[in-house]
Scaffold this motif. Structure first.
Motif, PDB file in Angstrom:
ATOM      1  N   ASN A 174       1.006  -1.206  -0.007  1.00  0.00           N
ATOM      2  CA  ASN A 174      -0.244   0.096   0.185  1.00  0.00           C
ATOM      3  C   ASN A 174       0.977   1.151   0.024  1.00  0.00           C
ATOM      4  N   THR A 199      -0.376   4.314  -1.004  1.00  0.00           N
ATOM      5  CA  THR A 199      -1.393   5.340  -1.771  1.00  0.00           C
ATOM      6  C   THR A 199      -0.529   6.568  -1.561  1.00  0.00           C
ATOM      7  N   ARG A 229      -3.844   9.065   1.344  1.00  0.00           N
ATOM      8  CA  ARG A 229      -5.212   8.852   1.762  1.00  0.00           C
ATOM      9  C   ARG A 229      -5.223   7.697   2.634  1.00  0.00           C
ATOM     10  N   VAL A 230      -6.275   7.368   3.233  1.00  0.00           N
ATOM     11  CA  VAL A 230      -6.700   6.290   3.952  1.00  0.00           C
ATOM     12  C   VAL A 230      -7.506   5.258   3.057  1.00  0.00           C
ATOM     13  N   THR A 231      -7.227   4.243   3.131  1.00  0.00           N
ATOM     14  CA  THR A 231      -7.985   3.246   2.398  1.00  0.00           C
ATOM     15  C   THR A 231      -8.652   2.244   3.166  1.00  0.00           C
ATOM     16  N   SER A 232      -9.678   1.553   2.727  1.00  0.00           N
ATOM     17  CA  SER A 232     -10.378   0.593   3.609  1.00  0.00           C
ATOM     18  C   SER A 232     -11.105  -0.577   2.650  1.00  0.00           C
ATOM     19  N   ALA A 233     -11.472  -1.661   3.235  1.00  0.00           N
ATOM     20  CA  ALA A 233     -11.920  -2.736   2.691  1.00  0.00           C
ATOM     21  C   ALA A 233     -11.194  -3.096   1.429  1.00  0.00           C
ATOM     22  N   LEU A 234     -10.033  -3.422   1.533  1.00  0.00           N
ATOM     23  CA  LEU A 234      -8.987  -4.044   0.716  1.00  0.00           C
ATOM     24  C   LEU A 234      -8.980  -5.368   0.576  1.00  0.00           C
TER      25      LEU A 234
END
Length: 217
Positions: free
Chosen positions: A203, A205, A210-215
């Motif tokens: 990761n 990004t 940014r913050v990412t989720s549900a990967l």
């Protein structure tokens, strides 16, 4: 104060004409003084002050800002993203965007810090575009403040006739793989014993961070 900067024998000048006060981010001083000169010029203009002095303030500010924008012996613009040749590795953590917290990686910053004022040259007009030479390449808000004020003052004094915003600015961020998975087969056994697979999710990004989720993989 201003007359000390303008008069011969006052603040030192580089061979190329930059008013040079200190080796630590030299461009912060001449651009801030250019801003102050333009503020005082405006005051004199409104109060009917000395026309010759007003012109000397305008000439000084124009000369100093032009130097920073590339009118210097190196042809170097100290404003990131402006001109033909500009500081490529300004010392700025967010623009650099290292995913390993290493000042040397990546070699070039992930993001172009458009408008950032790099520290500035040495007193002999020389410059080393190296992130580790932070006295020359450092970027900070106090360094940009004077430049922004000076640019506003010069726009007021000279006007912007014929100039229009660039419709293609800013250019799009590069297309890169920010999130990806890498997998390898560790062991493969008969069905009763099972198979082991190692998966790493990378990761990085950064466009923008940014913050990412549900990967999932």
């Amino acid at each position: 104060f201003l007359r000390h900067w303008l008069r011969p024998g006052g603040v030192a000048r580089t061979p190329g004409g930059m008013a040079w006060l200190s080796g630590w981010a030299s461009a912060r001083y001449n651009t801030m003084t250019a801003f102050l000169a333009l503020v005082h010029r405006r005051h004199l203009e409104r109060t009917g002050g000395d026309a010759v002095l007003r012109q000397s303030y305008l000439d000084f500010a124009t000369e100093q800002v032009n130097y920073v924008l590339g009118d210097n012996p190196l042809g170097m613009s100290y404003v990131v993203g402006f001109g033909e040749t500009w500081s490529q590795v300004a010392h700025h953590r967010a623009a650099h965007g290292s995913s390993t917290n290493d000042v040397a990686e990546p070699a070039l910053p992930r993001h172009v810090l458009y408008g950032g004022l790099a520290g500035g040259p040495r007193i002999d007009d020389s410059y080393t575009d190296d992130r580790n030479e932070y006295a020359l390449t450092e970027v900070a808000t106090d360094m940009n403040a004077g430049l922004n004020g000076a640019l506003a003052g010069l726009v007021e004094a000279h006007g912007l006739a014929g100039n229009q915003p660039d419709p293609d600015f800013p250019p799009p961020a590069p297309a890169v793989d920010e999130i990806f998975a890498e997998a390898r087969l560790v062991t493969q056994q008969p069905a009763t014993l099972g198979t082991q697979v190692q998966v790493s999710v990378v990761n990085e990004t950064a466009y923008p961070p940014r913050v990412t989720s549900a990967l999932v993989f």
